[in-house]
Every structure is written in C-alpha cells, then in structure tokens.
Design an enzyme around this catalytic site. Structure first.
Site, short mmCIF file in Angstrom:
data_model
loop_
_atom_site.label_atom_id
_atom_site.label_comp_id
_atom_site.label_asym_id
_atom_site.label_seq_id
_atom_site.Cartn_x
_atom_site.Cartn_y
_atom_site.Cartn_z
N ASP A 260 0.86 -1.17 0.00
CA ASP A 260 0.00 0.00 0.00
C ASP A 260 0.91 1.23 0.00
OD1 ASP A 260 -3.25 0.52 1.57
OD2 ASP A 260 -2.16 1.67 0.06
C1 GLC Z 1 -4.32 4.22 -0.59
C2 GLC Z 1 -5.23 3.07 -0.15
C3 GLC Z 1 -5.27 1.93 -1.12
C4 GLC Z 1 -5.07 2.44 -2.53
C5 GLC Z 1 -3.66 3.00 -2.63
C6 GLC Z 1 -3.37 3.58 -4.01
O1 GLC Z 1 -3.60 4.68 0.53
O2 GLC Z 1 -4.98 2.53 1.14
O3 GLC Z 1 -6.52 1.27 -0.94
O4 GLC Z 1 -5.24 1.39 -3.46
O5 GLC Z 1 -3.40 3.98 -1.64
O6 GLC Z 1 -4.20 4.66 -4.25
#
Ligand code: GLC
Length: 713
Positions: A260
């Site tokens: 993440d």
């Molecule tokens: C965000 C979210 C995740 C998302 C990622 C990319 O922090 O936690 O669900 O896919 O970043 O945007």
C-alpha cells in the site's frame, strides 16, 4: 532461455530495483496518499528506475510514458499501470458496500467487467481492487469499500470481482489485473480508528478475515496488497509467515504483492526498521514485490544488499515475479493495446447496468402504512435535504473518473419518473455546515406536500480512507432538519445516503419509511426513483448489522454463544443493562413492497456421512400483490464442536424473483466442507455431531425456520 531469464541475466542492480518501484508520475495524477519524497521524473522511466506507475489518468499521458519505457529504456520492459478502479472508472456502480447489499454475484462480476473495459480503454492494466476487508465497526470509514461483515459474502465477492476484472484471459486488452486488498484484518482496527493496530486471535483471523483473500487467490488474482496496519505488532508489509509461508507456500499464490501507499517505508514509523535499508530488507524478505510510493526499495535495497541484510537472489525472485505478472498481462507482446483498442460497450448499456445495480442495492429498512411506493398521480412531493440535488453523493468514495460523467441526482430521477407530479425541493441545511436558516423554508415546503422524501445522511467525503468517525450519524444540522420536518405530521420517507450504517435510532424509529440508498452510483437518482416508484421493488439486504447504539459496536450476527447466552428475563446472562443486545436491524434485513413466506426446511438426509452432500429445500411464496425479488439465506450452526462455534454461519443465499401468488422451492446443496470448522490446530475438519440448518430472510434468529442434521463418522 525464457524471456524472463534473459532479461534478469542482463539487468543491472539498479534496473532490478527499478522493476520493484511503483510511483505516481507525471502531470494529472490523482493523489491518494501523503506527499511522496522526491517526485520521480520521466527520465526515471527511461533509465529503468521506475517499473510501475499509479494514479496517472488519461490515455495519451499513459501511452506516452509507456512508449518511453518500451522504446527508450535499455531493455524495453513495459510499465505496469495501476489505478484504483474500485466501483467504476467513468461509470460508477454503487459503492461496494451497497453492491454487497444486492447479494448478486452476477451483478458484482458484471460491474467489475464494465469497469475493466472502461479503464483498460484508457491504458490502465491493474486495479487496486477488490477491497475484501470484512468490517464490523461503522466507525471505520473504509467499511464503504468492502463486502460487509460476512466471510461467505466476502468469498463470493472476491471470486466475482476477480473474474469480472480479469476475465478468462488476462492478456485481453479489455482485461485488467485485480489486486485483492488490504491483506488482512484491516477492518478490525482498534476502536475503528483508521490505520490503528489490530489485535485478532489466530482463529478469528483464519475463520473470518482470511477466507475472502483465499477465494481471491483461488480465482487467480494477479496481485495482493497488504494493509498498513500491524497485527499484534507485526506490520502486514513485513509479515513473512502470512505473506509467504501461508499465502504463497500453502495457498499457492503465484502473483505479486504490491505494497500500500508508502507502507514499506512506514516500517520505520512502525518501529520495526531503523532506516530504509532495514525497511527494504524486511519487506523483501517477507515477500513484498512492488514498493508503492515509498523510498525504501529505491533508496534502501542497494545498501541493504551491501550490508548483507538481503541477498541478490531474493531480489531476483521478486523481479521475476513482477516480470511474470507483466507477461501474464500480455504487456511484452502488446504494450499499447490497453489505451488504443476500443473495448468499452455503448454508454447507455453501461448506464443501464449501474442503474440496475443502484436499484438492487437499495435496502428498505421500514415502510409503515405502505407509504412507499409513491404513485404516479397525487399531490405535491417534497424532496428535502442536502443530498437531493448533489451528484457527488451519488458516486461516493473512490469514484475514479466518475465525476467527469454527470451523475443523475435524486431530484432528476424523481422528476423523470413522475413528470405528472409536482416536485417541491428544499435543501434545508447543507450536508456538513452548521447553518439552520434554511429549515423554515424546508418546513414550509413540507407543509405543502402530500409526502416528503428526505435525502439525508452522510456526505460522500466522510467515508472511505482516513475517514473514521466517533459518531457515525447524520452530519451537520441534518437531524434538526429531519425533526422539524417530521413535526409537520406529514409522512416522511428517509432516503439514507451513506457509506456505512448511520446510528440515528430515534429518527429512524420516528420515520414512516426508511430506504438506505448508500451512494448509489452514476445513475443513482434514476435507480432510487425506480425503487421509490415501485418499478423496481426494493430487494437489497443489509450486508452489515445496523447498530442501535454506538455502545454495541462491534455488533455482528455471527458471534459465539458464550457460556451465558442471552435469555429474556434472566439476570446472569450476556447483556447490557441499558439497551438490548440486538442491533436495530440484523445482517440480511431488507423489506419489499410485497410479502414472502418461507416454509420449514427439509433435508434429503437427516444423517449423513463425510462426502455425502446434504440438500436443503424450503417452500417460498410471494404472498403479496407485486412481482419482486427476495433473498433467502441458509445458515448453519455447529451445535457441539471442539471449539465454541458461531450461533449462525451463512453458508448459502439465493436471490429469486416471484410473481404475486407464485410459489417455488428453494434448493441448497451443502458439501461436507460446508460443515467443517477449524480444529484446535486451525486446520479444517468436519467433526461428527448435530448441526442446525436454518433458512430465513435475515439473521434475525427469532424468524428463522430450522431443521437438524447429524454428521456421523
Ligand atoms: C491508498 C489506499 C489503497 C489504494 C492505494 C493507491 O492509501 O490505502 O486502498 O489502493 O493507496 O491509491
């Protein structure tokens, strides 16, 4: 020599590290996380220092960057292009929690397939979806993104969404790779507070939170995204026992882990790494392949190797997995297919699909004196509240580019559905603000109307990521507005716009009717109008328990009985002294405009042996005067087992359409695996003994029809 072997043999250390780096790059990127250190440049792509990108939108921009990677970098390795296509790209379906309320795996797959076509047409190759985090706590804002509280629904949602996004052949230009996220147990953050730690028993982790991810792996998801949090002090991004030993080595996952946003670098903030080199080493050792947005791999992997914290072999293994993922997507053969080939179906077809999904997601909590449906003729209808004329609340959180397409407001939907009726509109109050000077005008409008629809609830920006709320209820001065309008004595229908259950028990109990419309998607107003007018009678069912009080949270249907189960009138039993145990509405609750009756379930064998299937049948009748859909649930209870078992476990559901007066027989077939629980060593086993099988229209145990079967060894 295979392409991957050939590439790895030629790659420099920096090029290998580059394949593990995913960055948001270039003008026009969507921001979905904290500011990143050091904005990358296009030259990072040309030099092979960035192997994947996220959040860049626009096919021309994506193709331009892809051409640089393919035609100007030394080895010509194509970019992996990722984006959050959660419930739509241009055409938004209802938010995932709302879609779960439809209990329609076919619909879940269809909307994912449509979203994949729209996104692939713009050059996207991987979505960071489906989000599979079960949630029992409406304080947590990300409940909106997931399948609700039940593991069986989570498993079916996982399979449907992976199939929808990826299709049968991931090399197809209309297919995009799925990312099962956020692995695992994110919905159990302490006190419902975003990004907080999680403390779960191994059993609860394996029984409730892991099954949806296992289903995603079995469905062939290309990627998995570990979550930000730690479980018992072990950050998911560095959790080798789960990421590698369980998911890769035991489940056989062959895809890639995408971190993440900044999560690998955040191992330093977790306090398990002293610097980026240690963070990179922990991540790589755990099995993390792609580092999204953090400096850990980019800046820390080389020193980690030089300091002997990780081996080049481990790096090569991750690079191979990333190259294999790109190969599985067909990127080497056709790097420009996504973004140049038109694959999305006609716009009206897409709008019709999300309109049907929006209607199927609506949950009728109550409907006193059948104030709904509203007929095509009659006196004025009042539409009051901050969300009757907004488009933003129709598309909800994680709407992709859905804001670029005009969403249908509730006002527009009602006007189109009832050209012959007068519609009086008053906002009353804003969704978030404190002003109340509009309430008087709203009350005046209500007094002129025959029936009042109130579009109230939770502003779209209040759910989703980083949106935990201590009081998940109406925002701003909406409660004051609702009370003032109810005081007119007119019949009030609440159209609840929300991304989670709103704990507003007093107001809900005072309303004549309550229809949960969630954030219903790009065709939201039209979908709601179809339900309100009865053209599509409501069939949605709650995918989460609806708490009566915040003090009950977490409240969920599949709890264990305890040694002192609740019993009316008894003192020494599990209970509160100031409120009932039960939620305001149970998991699976949802009314129709007609009535249905379910008979006592019958089984083809009351005693069965392992590997003998058990078929359960029950008579279902539409005893009303409207054609409508309903969902029948089959629950199981393992009466005596080596560990205490939940009082109910959902094992099957079926959604059927019945004409007025029509009768049918619902069939469910259970395999022995459906009777299994995790033994003391957490391995699945079907323990001989009695099982209750119950059918019903929700998890309300007082209304279930039950029979018993016995497994013999
Ligand atoms: C965000 C979210 C995740 C998302 C990622 C990319 O922090 O936690 O669900 O896919 O970043 O945007």
């Amino acid at each position: 020599m295979s392409r991957i072997d050939d590439l790895v043999s030629k790659m420099t250390l920096d090029e290998k590290i580059g394949q593990l780096v995913m960055r948001a790059l270039g003008a026009g990127t969507i921001v979905t996380g904290p500011d990143a250190a050091a904005e990358p440049s296009v030259d990072d792509v040309r030099q092979g220092r960035v192997g994947s990108i996220l959040n860049l939108v626009g096919r021309d921009r994506i193709l331009a960057l892809q051409k640089i990677a393919v035609e100007e970098s030394r080895l010509g390795i194509p970019l992996l292009v990722g984006l959050d296509v959660i419930h739509g790209y241009l055409t938004d379906a209802p938010v995932p929690l709302a879609e779960a309320a439809a209990f329609r795996p076919d619909l879940w797959e269809a909307t994912a397939r449509m979203a994949a076509e729209e996104a692939a047409e713009d050059g996207v190759a991987l979505t960071f979806a489906p989000m599979l985090d079960l949630a029992r706590d409406p304080r947590w804002g990300r409940m909106v993104e997931g399948p609700g509280e039940d593991p069986y629904v989570g498993r079916l949602m996982a399979a449907a969404k992976v199939a929808g996004f990826q299709g049968a052949d991931l090399t197809r230009p209309e297919a995009i790779a799925a990312t099962a996220k956020h692995f695992v147990g994110y919905g159990a953050v302490n006190a419902g507070r975003e990004y907080a730690s999680v403390d779960l028993s191994e059993r609860t982790l394996h029984e409730f939170y892991l099954p949806a991810f296992k289903a995603a792996v079995e469905a062939g998801t290309l990627a998995i995204m570990p979550a930000f949090h730690d479980i018992a002090g072990r950050p998911m991004t560095g959790d080798k026992p789960l990421l590698t030993d369980l998911v890769r080595d035991t489940w056989g996952f062959e895809g890639i882990y995408v971190s993440d946003y900044d999560a690998i670098g955040e191992l330093v903030a977790h306090g398990v790494a002293a610097d980026m080199a240690e963070a990179a080493a922990i991540g790589l050792t755990a099995g993390m392949d792609i580092d999204m947005m953090s400096p850990a791999y980019r800046d820390g992997l080389r020193p980690a190797i030089e300091r002997g914290l990780v081996s080049v072999d481990l790096l090569d293994a991750a690079v191979r997995r990333v190259l294999a993922a790109k190969q599985r997507l067909g990127l080497f053969e056709a790097p420009y297919a996504r973004g140049t080939i038109v694959v999305a179906r006609p716009r009206e077809e897409r709008r019709a699909l999300v309109r049907a999904a929006g209607a199927a997601a609506c949950v009728l909590l109550k409907n006193e004196s059948e104030v709904l449906p509203i007929g095509p003729t009659g006196g004025p209808i009042a539409l009051i509240g901050p969300f009757g004329t907004t488009t933003r609340e129709m598309i909800g959180a994680w709407y992709g580019l859905g804001d670029r397409e005009e969403a249908v407001t509730i006002k527009a939907g009602i006007e189109a559905a009832f050209p012959g009726r007068t519609l009086l509109v008053a906002e009353g109050v804003s969704g978030l603000g404190g002003a109340t000077d509009g309430i008087a005008a709203a009350v005046a409008v209500a007094n002129e109307a025959e029936v009042v629809l109130m579009a109230v609830g939770e502003a779209a920006e209040l759910s989703g990521e980083a949106a935990s709320r201590t009081q998940p209820g109406f925002t701003g001065k909406q409660a004051e507005l609702v009370r003032a309008v109810m005081a007119t004595g007119k019949p009030v229908v609440l159209l609840l716009v929300c991304g989670r259950p709103l704990i507003e028990t007093e107001i809900i109990e005072a309303a004549a009717a309550v229809l949960v419309i969630w954030h219903p998607g790009s065709e939201g107003g039209a979908a709601v109008a179809e339900v309100v007018t009865g053209r599509r009678p409501p069939s949605g069912k709650l995918p989460v328990s609806w708490p009566r009080h915040l003090g009950q949270v977490p409240v969920f249907y599949n709890e264990r009985p305890t040694g002192r189960p609740y019993a009316d009138g008894e003192f020494f039993v599990t209970k509160y002294i100031d409120a009932p145990n039960d939620p305001l509405y149970p998991f699976g609750h949802g009314l129709s405009y007609t009535t249905f009756e379910l008979g006592v379930p019958e089984v083809d064998r009351a005693v069965f042996k392992p590997d003998q299937p058990v078929t359960v049948t029950a008579r279902l009748a539409n005893t009303g005067d409207l054609t409508a859909d309903t969902t029948v649930f089959l629950f199981l209870r393992d009466c005596v087992a080596s560990t205490a078992r939940p009082i109910l476990e959902l094992k099957r559901f079926a959604t059927l359409t019945l004409e007025p007066g029509e009768e049918t027989v619902v069939h469910f077939t259970l395999a022995t695996a459906d009777f299994e629980c995790l033994g003391p060593d957490l391995t699945p086993c079907a323990e001989p003994g009695d099982f209750e099988l119950s059918v019903g229209f929700s998890a309300d145990r007082k209304a279930l029809q039950t029979t018993k079967v016995t497994l013999v060894s």
